[in-house]
Design a protein around this motif. Sequence first.
Motif, PDB file in Angstrom:
ATOM      1  N   UNK A  39      41.317 -33.122  59.219  1.00 13.83           N
ATOM      2  CA  UNK A  39      41.275 -32.020  58.253  1.00 13.83           C
ATOM      3  C   UNK A  39      40.551 -30.795  58.810  1.00 13.83           C
ATOM      4  N   UNK A  40      39.463 -31.028  59.532  1.00 14.31           N
ATOM      5  CA  UNK A  40      38.721 -29.900  60.115  1.00 14.31           C
ATOM      6  C   UNK A  40      39.577 -29.185  61.170  1.00 14.31           C
ATOM      7  N   UNK A  41      40.239 -29.996  62.011  1.00 12.04           N
ATOM      8  CA  UNK A  41      41.086 -29.421  63.073  1.00 12.04           C
ATOM      9  C   UNK A  41      42.230 -28.626  62.434  1.00 12.04           C
ATOM     10  N   UNK A  42      42.777 -29.186  61.369  1.00 10.64           N
ATOM     11  CA  UNK A  42      43.857 -28.502  60.645  1.00 10.64           C
ATOM     12  C   UNK A  42      43.378 -27.119  60.170  1.00 10.64           C
ATOM     13  N   UNK A  43      42.211 -27.116  59.544  1.00  8.03           N
ATOM     14  CA  UNK A  43      41.724 -25.846  58.964  1.00  8.03           C
ATOM     15  C   UNK A  43      41.457 -24.813  60.045  1.00  8.03           C
ATOM     16  N   UNK A  44      40.916 -25.264  61.153  1.00  9.84           N
ATOM     17  CA  UNK A  44      40.600 -24.319  62.239  1.00  9.84           C
ATOM     18  C   UNK A  44      41.891 -23.722  62.820  1.00  9.84           C
ATOM     19  N   UNK A  45      42.851 -24.573  63.166  1.00 13.25           N
ATOM     20  CA  UNK A  45      44.103 -24.061  63.762  1.00 13.25           C
ATOM     21  C   UNK A  45      44.876 -23.223  62.744  1.00 13.25           C
ATOM     22  N   UNK A  46      44.793 -23.629  61.490  1.00 16.68           N
ATOM     23  CA  UNK A  46      45.532 -22.909  60.452  1.00 16.68           C
ATOM     24  C   UNK A  46      45.115 -21.440  60.364  1.00 16.68           C
ATOM     25  N   UNK A  47      43.919 -21.133  60.827  1.00 11.10           N
ATOM     26  CA  UNK A  47      43.414 -19.756  60.767  1.00 11.10           C
ATOM     27  C   UNK A  47      44.194 -18.818  61.686  1.00 11.10           C
ATOM     28  N   UNK A  48      44.773 -19.386  62.745  1.00 11.07           N
ATOM     29  CA  UNK A  48      45.425 -18.491  63.720  1.00 11.07           C
ATOM     30  C   UNK A  48      46.955 -18.634  63.751  1.00 11.07           C
ATOM     31  N   UNK A  49      47.491 -19.599  63.010  1.00 15.39           N
ATOM     32  CA  UNK A  49      48.931 -19.852  63.113  1.00 15.39           C
ATOM     33  C   UNK A  49      49.689 -19.304  61.904  1.00 15.39           C
ATOM     34  N   UNK A  50      50.946 -18.945  62.125  1.00 15.40           N
ATOM     35  CA  UNK A  50      51.754 -18.432  61.020  1.00 15.40           C
ATOM     36  C   UNK A  50      52.385 -19.565  60.221  1.00 15.40           C
ATOM     37  N   UNK A  51      52.737 -20.673  60.913  1.00 12.66           N
ATOM     38  CA  UNK A  51      53.251 -21.820  60.142  1.00 12.66           C
ATOM     39  C   UNK A  51      52.203 -22.938  60.155  1.00 12.66           C
ATOM     40  N   UNK A  52      52.232 -23.756  59.107  1.00  5.69           N
ATOM     41  CA  UNK A  52      51.178 -24.769  58.962  1.00  5.69           C
ATOM     42  C   UNK A  52      51.240 -25.813  60.076  1.00  5.69           C
TER      43      UNK A  52
END
Length: 423
Positions: free
Chosen positions: A179-192
């Motif tokens: 979940x933490x990794x998801x949230x961090x990467x989600x900050x810079x990506x356009x698709x989930x």
Amino acid sequence: MKNKYRICIFGLGYVGLPLAIEFGKKIETVGYDINKKRISQLSKRNDFNNDIKPIEFQRSKKLIFTNDLNKIMSCNFYIICVPTPVDKKNSPDLFILKDATNKISKVLKKGDIVVYESTVYPGVTEEVCIPILSKNSKLQLNKDFYCGYSPERINPGDSSHTLKKITKIISGSNKFALNEIYKIYNKILLSRPYKVENIRIAEAAKIIENTQRDINISLMNEFSIILNKLGINTNSVLNAAKTKWNFLDFKPGLVGGHCIGVDPYYLTYKAKKIGVDPKVILAGRKTNDKMYKFIYLKLKEKLKKRNLNFRNLNILFLGVTFKENISDTRNSQSLKLVKLLLKNRSKIDIYDPFIKEINEIKKTTVISEWKKIKKYDLIIHAVKHKNFNIFYNKKNYIKYLTKKGFIYDIHNLFQKGKNVFFL
Ligand SMILES: NC(=O)c1ccc[n+]([C@@H]2O[C@H](COP(=O)([O-])OP(=O)(O)OC[C@H]3O[C@@H](n4cnc5c(N)ncnc54)[C@H](O)[C@@H]3O)[C@@H](O)[C@H]2O)c1
């Protein structure tokens, strides 16, 4: 999610730099690389891979570059992007990955997260990297620190499938990490980001993506070898076959570089370790690795028919990078072809707008401006850089050929003519 993550990107090459740039637009980020020259150039906003434009450096306001390990100590989210090559026997060489992991283990603190992006065979993160991290730091996985694996899919030289636009696979050592990794990467990506159940699935997904591509290209290469012998034009056959809805649109060609030509060996290594004989994958590798020799022999045959040999020809070689629109020559099959031609004492000029000089080859002139091109007896179109389309037109290419000159086009892009031969 933690209030404040501070990111460290470890290894700033084709994979690490774009990541560092994107994270640096949103979160405090330190880009670390062992190569001092690379750090010095990046600090001056200069990417010698020509991947990142100066404006992107400017936009990445929270990013700093360093080769000092002390400066990454304050980070708590590490992303490892170092090379994972093969050795002379095509076995995985994990030396750099282990070295990077060792260094991270010395700065690892409670609560930190380490994500691997380097391409590996399934099991490396858990069997090789995590034990190094735990042993050296005396910290326990999923209690004191966390891990993850997120394969990189960027395609250097491809401006449509950029880091931000592609779907990123992510995995974690437990639910919290995921979940933490998801949230961090989600900050810079356009698709989930796409979550997978465990680290091995993410490692395996990456390795089969590239292996599948390798095999598909090798099949096209084998088709082209057969069709050549039959005197049938490969491209015309592929164009016809493509009209079927489920025919896969792959092309024959030279497979080099450090992904498609290397990653399958990571998978075959692991397969053999567990008693599986990966026949298909290795056959594909063999075909692709020999393709430059096939092209060389085809050329030799063509010359023989015209009572010529390589020695008395002025050759222009178009493109020496391992693929189009990049400056990377690592494991380039077209460069291997140049070397083979040089062994036959050919006189070769190389035109490659992405390259200034080639240290490995001394006896050639590298031209980086098309206006400097003279007339040649043989033009070999080896890499389809976008700049080469000026040649594809008959009116244009005729200007660069001597009276008896001809073209060998391995990509079927030159306009047909009596002087043009295709793979
Ligand atoms: N290039 C691609 O298209 C691509 C795509 C997907 C995945 N990958 C994978 O990503 C990984 C990195 O590939 P890349 O193309 O970015 O490599 P690269 O060679 O372009 O960059 C690697 C960087 O790591 C640095 N480095 C080397 N050893 C180091 C060490 N011990 N400590 C710190 N830094 C070190 C190098 O100086 C270099 O700048 C590989 O596993 C590769 O297979 C690459």
